[in-house]
Design a protein around this motif. Structure first.
Motif, PDB file in Angstrom:
ATOM      1  N   GLY A   1      -0.984   8.956   6.838  1.00  0.00           N
ATOM      2  CA  GLY A   1      -1.072   8.635   5.425  1.00  0.00           C
ATOM      3  C   GLY A   1      -2.458   8.718   4.833  1.00  0.00           C
ATOM      4  N   SER A   2      -3.446   9.221   5.555  1.00  0.00           N
ATOM      5  CA  SER A   2      -4.823   9.282   5.040  1.00  0.00           C
ATOM      6  C   SER A   2      -5.062  10.502   4.167  1.00  0.00           C
ATOM      7  N   LEU A   3      -4.286  11.568   4.328  1.00  0.00           N
ATOM      8  CA  LEU A   3      -4.467  12.796   3.566  1.00  0.00           C
ATOM      9  C   LEU A   3      -3.208  13.117   2.780  1.00  0.00           C
TER      10      LEU A   3
ATOM     11  N   VAL B   1       4.549   1.486 -10.710  1.00  0.00           N
ATOM     12  CA  VAL B   1       3.748   1.919 -11.862  1.00  0.00           C
ATOM     13  C   VAL B   1       2.905   3.110 -11.436  1.00  0.00           C
ATOM     14  N   ALA B   2       2.380   3.836 -12.451  1.00  0.00           N
ATOM     15  CA  ALA B   2       1.516   4.999 -12.190  1.00  0.00           C
ATOM     16  C   ALA B   2       0.152   4.522 -11.717  1.00  0.00           C
ATOM     17  N   ARG B   3      -0.332   5.107 -10.639  1.00  0.00           N
ATOM     18  CA  ARG B   3      -1.640   4.752 -10.080  1.00  0.00           C
ATOM     19  C   ARG B   3      -2.724   5.725 -10.536  1.00  0.00           C
ATOM     20  N   SER B   4      -2.438   7.031 -10.446  1.00  0.00           N
ATOM     21  CA  SER B   4      -3.441   8.031 -10.823  1.00  0.00           C
ATOM     22  C   SER B   4      -2.748   9.352 -11.082  1.00  0.00           C
TER      23      SER B   4
ATOM     24  N   ALA C   1       0.819  -1.216   0.000  1.00  0.00           N
ATOM     25  CA  ALA C   1       0.000   0.000   0.000  1.00  0.00           C
ATOM     26  C   ALA C   1       0.849   1.260   0.000  1.00  0.00           C
ATOM     27  N   LEU C   2       2.169   1.120  -0.024  1.00  0.00           N
ATOM     28  CA  LEU C   2       3.043   2.285  -0.050  1.00  0.00           C
ATOM     29  C   LEU C   2       2.865   3.043  -1.359  1.00  0.00           C
TER      30      LEU C   2
ATOM     31  N   ASP D   1      -8.069  12.775  -0.266  1.00  0.00           N
ATOM     32  CA  ASP D   1      -8.114  11.462   0.369  1.00  0.00           C
ATOM     33  C   ASP D   1      -7.156  10.548  -0.382  1.00  0.00           C
ATOM     34  N   SER D   2      -6.198   9.973   0.343  1.00  0.00           N
ATOM     35  CA  SER D   2      -5.157   9.193  -0.310  1.00  0.00           C
ATOM     36  C   SER D   2      -5.672   7.910  -0.919  1.00  0.00           C
ATOM     37  N   ALA D   3      -6.787   7.360  -0.414  1.00  0.00           N
ATOM     38  CA  ALA D   3      -7.316   6.102  -0.923  1.00  0.00           C
ATOM     39  C   ALA D   3      -8.164   6.298  -2.177  1.00  0.00           C
TER      40      ALA D   3
END
Length: 999
Positions: free
Chosen positions: A618-620, A597-600, A565-566, A633-635
């Motif tokens: 790590g939530s924000l 890899v690129a996530r977003s 999840a890093l 929001d990091s998720a």
């Protein structure tokens, strides 16, 4: 200020931030002046020309009382000395000159064993580069090889006893000394080259020419004094005038004194100094000088890469007209493309060594003109020295990045190199604002620092706890050529380096500016830490993560339980925010491979993102872009808050304060705004009198530090950085400090905050200054004292200069010089038994009338000391007893049955035993000379028809036979018994010997 929320009946994307209602503004403290009073045009003009003013209650100034200088210590040397290192007579140590200090290094280990400094208290200024008392030249005393003579820019000639680490004498000539030499033909004299500035401009009209003069200075002072007390010389005589001297030396015979300066070589015969110098012209400006070790000719290097051998030392030099310049017979050697920095002859005079900016050592064979190379030594060569002692010949290179490299003369390869922190050789010539930042990171797993190396495309890993350089990482493989013609070649440069909180990953950004013939490059590289090998291994390379635009910010998310999840966030000049994640794939072989890899990708109103940071949990994700600060929001990447403020219209960065992350500090060039996120309100706002450069939040406590842009102190004449420490409850700093340098980057010291007690906000930071020096600063500086940083006596120094004897070559080093250490018994293996025995014997400390009978104590006491044998050992003993009757010679225990009680101690050799060996060798030598005289031929019987050599009492076919000893005949003296049994050839040999040998 306003805080806008994305919660509501409509999704966030359908509502613009300016349509969201603003929360009530916080109450401002009352001010002594009326803020609503209208200002006239003149007042507005004066206000625009003055620096920002803050409220009366929040006013603070570093120039008033209450500001203190923060503690700081340097991890790097202040400068790199260009004087060649000097070896001791036996080659065991060499002297390196850094600023106003003399560092004595061990040739075997490279460690500094002692540091000599001219300060009476033994302290050293970290900024020795700014000191005027810089050591410029040094030599060993020709009369005493255990003394060192140095000259400095302050005009001091100092004599040191480096064995005892003491300063013997200080003589001042009140003129800056640039070169110094001496010869055994002139005892109690040194010859120095000093410089004087004139108002005359040089030929280009760009500066003042430097004129010099060579002086003969007597080491006998006018008054008797020793140590740090400055004395004056009893005699100072001028030899002749020159330009700024770059080399001064005597010929090996002492018949000539040569100085090189500008485009001329100045030669003076030592038999008549009154005649002055004879000038020999060089077509190029000379840079260095070296004399042949046995013949009367010398070599010079110039700024065009030429090396010339000068054959002008003859009787015709003295017969010249004053002021006439001559041409000399020379031989030219040319390979270097740029200036030759240093040259040196080998002790036999057959080879000449040269080096310069090309980072290549050139070995010239003089009688053939052939050359060999030692390429890629690591950095430009500043100095070359030849080790004259030791078992094998070696060349010592002093590099421009403060590294010393030994080159083996047999293999022409670098055998070993020593360095503390590699310095950037261009740092001293670089402007303060050439680069705005430098890579700096802390590796939490190993408590090491990741710093920029001497080359811009590499990083170095340094351990501050042991003051050692661990390794060097080449981020961007580069052909390290110096420059093409006169224009420097632009190479790749590491701009940023960060590590994850777990220490497993590191991200770097390296780039190269494009030109007419080359397109620019930008690479994001993610490295994985290999715990087995202790090196960083490249895992993923991403070409142009933000196109051709530069990357403005990089940040890892905090440590999470699930390592997959890093996340990694980057912001760039393409106005995009990209989030990268870790992906795992399984190969056909079953191996699991990891890559990034690129996530977003995010964006907001085409605003340029400047900075990115994560909340402690790590939530924000906080992105500073345009005139606002966005919280995502990091998720889910949902925009949660948009923070704006009319008082902070152009924020540059934002950081979460404390471990809980309740407060968010938003910083612009002049303003700082502290947000209370749960309350969605501003805690306080402050304008600063100095521009804000960086903000650094404490990793555990609710405190943070503001580092302002460096300013020039008018009193100290160097850059000073004001620092203010804040708490969230007040806009007034609770501490104001200054440090005497500017910063390119700042990070937390690896072991500082974790070791501080709870409730104590202790700041201990590490930073890279604008001169590329690495310093520790803060409240608690726990920098370990470097080994040999003080003046220490050299142990065993009395043996310097003593060569190894023939006895030591055959049998090794003497036990008296290098005694073998007595091996220690492993305390861990005996701790249990000793503790048990100590507890049992402690019962015997009671009074006798209170103790039980000894019969009841004997058995348990013996059991605590004696260890019973195991069944395996008893079985071997039974087998050994059964074999005892079969073979007497094999009686006793075998090797497997031996029980080792403890380690065998090394036997100490005493003088009595050494005398016995000396007497044995003397007797052996005498007996070897008398072998022919005392030789006795024994009669050996035939066995099976063959002659066999056997001792006097031998056994033939199982029967012992005794060969009788010859008895003296009647009338023959007993001392001639051997002569009577000699063969005819031996008798002839005996007659030819002298009576003393046959007696």
């Amino acid at each position: 200020m306003s805080a806008m929320t994305a919660s509501g009946s409509k999704p966030l994307t359908s509502r613009q931030p300016h349509n969201i209602p603003l929360p009530p503004s916080p109450e401002k403290p009352t001010s002594h002046h009326n803020s609503k009073k209208r200002k006239t045009g003149k007042e507005k003009k004066e206000e625009s020309n003055t620096p920002p003013q803050h409220r009366v209650g929040d006013e603070w100034d570093h120039s008033i009382a209450g500001t203190q200088t923060w503690q700081w210590a340097s991890l790097t040397d202040s400068s790199v000395g260009k004087h060649p290192p000097i070896f001791t007579k036996d080659g065991s140590y060499f002297f390196a000159f850094v600023g106003s200090s003399i560092k004595i290094h061990s040739c075997a280990t490279g460690r500094v064993v002692s540091t000599l400094t001219s300060r009476p208290d033994g302290s050293q200024s970290v900024m020795n580069a700014d000191s005027s008392d810089v050591i410029t030249s040094a030599i060993l005393n020709p009369k005493n090889p255990y003394q060192l003579i140095t000259g400095s820019l302050e005009g001091y000639i100092r004599i040191w006893d480096f064995l005892d680490a003491s300063l013997l004498q200080t003589i001042s000539i009140e003129q800056p000394i640039f070169n110094l030499c001496a010869h055994e033909n002139f005892p109690d004299y040194v010859f120095v080259a000093v410089a004087k500035r004139t108002e005359k401009l040089n030929s280009n009209g760009r500066g003042k020419e430097a004129n010099g003069v060579v002086l003969r200075v007597s080491l006998k002072p006018r008054s008797a004094a020793t140590g740090h007390k400055v004395q004056t010389s009893s005699e100072i005589t001028s030899i002749g005038k020159t330009r700024a001297v770059v080399g001064l030396s005597f010929s090996p015979s002492g018949g000539w004194l040569v100085a090189v300066a500008g485009h001329k070589a100045y030669v003076a015969p030592t038999s008549s100094f009154k005649t002055g110098f004879t000038k020999f012209v060089s077509p190029e400006a000379l840079t260095c000088l070296a004399f042949h070790p046995s013949e009367d000719y010398f070599a010079t290097g110039d700024d065009k890469g030429n090396i010339r051998l000068w054959y002008c030392l003859n009787e015709q030099v003295a017969a010249h007209a004053v002021g006439v310049e001559k041409r000399a017979q020379t031989t030219t050697l040319h390979w270097h493309a740029h200036a030759v920095s240093s040259i040196a002859f080998t002790p036999n005079g057959a080879y000449l060594l040269s080096g310069g900016e090309e980072s290549v050592l050139v070995v010239w064979q003089l009688h053939t003109g052939k050359k060999e190379f030692v390429p890629r030594v690591g950095a430009s060569i500043n100095a070359i020295a030849v080790a004259k002692g030791g078992q094998s010949e070696e060349y010592l290179l002093g590099l421009a990045d403060a590294t010393f490299a030994f080159v083996s003369a047999a293999t022409l390869k670098i055998s070993r190199s020593y360095s503390r922190i590699k310095l950037d050789p261009e740092a001293s010539h670089r402007d303060l604002f050439t680069f705005s930042s430098a890579p700096l990171a802390v590796h939490s797993s190993t408590a090491t620092l990741i710093l920029p190396s001497s080359h811009s495309s590499s990083l170095q890993i340094y351990a501050p706890s042991t003051s050692t350089l661990i390794s060097e990482l080449e981020v961007s493989p580069t052909n390290r050529v110096s420059r093409r013609d006169e224009a420097p070649i632009e190479s790749s440069r590491v701009e940023c380096a960060i590590t994850s909180s777990s220490g497993e990953w590191m991200a770097t950004i390296d780039s190269r500016e494009g030109d007419e013939a080359f397109r620019g490059e930008v690479y994001l590289k993610i490295w994985c830490w290999n715990t087995r090998t202790g090196f960083w291994i490249l895992n993923t390379r991403i070409n142009r993560p933000h196109g051709l635009e530069r990357v403005t910010s990089v940040a890892f998310s905090p440590e999470v339980k699930d390592r997959l999840a890093l996340q990694l966030v980057t912001t760039g000049g393409d106005k995009a925010v990209k989030i990268w994640r870790l992906r795992t794939t399984t190969a056909k072989t079953g191996d699991v491979e990891e890559s990034w890899v690129a996530r977003s990708t995010l964006g907001f109103r085409s605003e340029l993102p400047r900075h990115a940071s994560w909340s402690p949990d790590g939530s924000l994700l906080c992105i500073t872009m345009g005139s606002c600060v966005n919280l995502y929001d990091s998720a889910s990447n949902v925009l949660r808050r948009v923070l704006t403020s009319p008082n902070c219209k152009a924020p540059t960065s934002a950081q979460f304060v404390g471990r809980s992350g309740r407060y968010l500090a938003v910083v612009s060039v002049w303003d700082i705004v502290l947000w209370d996120l749960p309350a969605q309100s501003v805690r306080w706002h402050l304008k600063n009198p100095w521009p804000i450069d960086k903000i650094l939040c404490h990793p555990r406590d609710d405190t943070f530090a503001l580092l302002h842009s460096p300013s020039i102190s008018p009193r100290l004449k160097h850059h000073t950085t004001p620092i203010a420490l804040f708490r969230p409850l007040s806009s007034l700093p609770y501490k104001k400090c200054t440090v005497p340098f500017g910063f390119l980057n700042v990070a937390w010291h690896p072991t500082s905050w974790s070791a501080s007690p709870l409730g104590v906000s202790s700041f201990s930071l590490v930073g890279i200054t604008n001169k590329y020096s690495v310093v520790l600063f803060g409240d608690d500086i726990s920098a370990p004292a470097a080994e040999g940083s003080r003046a220490n006596a050299i142990v065993g120094g009395a043996t310097l200069g003593q060569r190894q004897t023939l006895f030591q070559d055959i049998f090794g080093a003497s036990a008296f010089i290098h005694p073998s250490p007595i091996p220690k018994v492993d305390s861990n293996s005996m701790s249990v038994d000793m503790s048990r025995a100590s507890n049992d014997t402690a019962a015997l400390d009671a009074p006798a009338y209170l103790m039980p009978p000894i019969e009841s104590l004997f058995a348990p006491l013996m059991d605590s000391f004696l260890k019973p044998r195991s069944k395996h050992q008893e079985t071997h003993n039974v087998r050994g007893n059964e074999q005892q009757g079969e073979d007497i010679e094999m009686a006793g225990q075998s090797d497997d049955e031996l029980v080792i009680i403890g380690e065998r101690r090394e036997r100490v050799v005493d003088q009595k035993e050494m005398d016995m060996f000396v007497e044995l060798f003397q007797q052996t030598k005498v007996s070897s000379n008398q072998t022919a005289v005392s030789k006795v031929h024994e009669v050996v019987p035939q066995v099976n028809g063959k002659h066999h050599t056997a001792p006097s009492n031998s056994e033939v076919n199982g029967v012992k036979r005794h060969i009788p000893t010859p008895q003296p005949s009647p009338g023959v003296p007993a001392k001639d018994i051997h002569a009577s049994s000699l063969t005819p050839n031996d008798k002839k040999t005996q007659k030819r010997r002298r009576p003393s040998e046959s007696s």
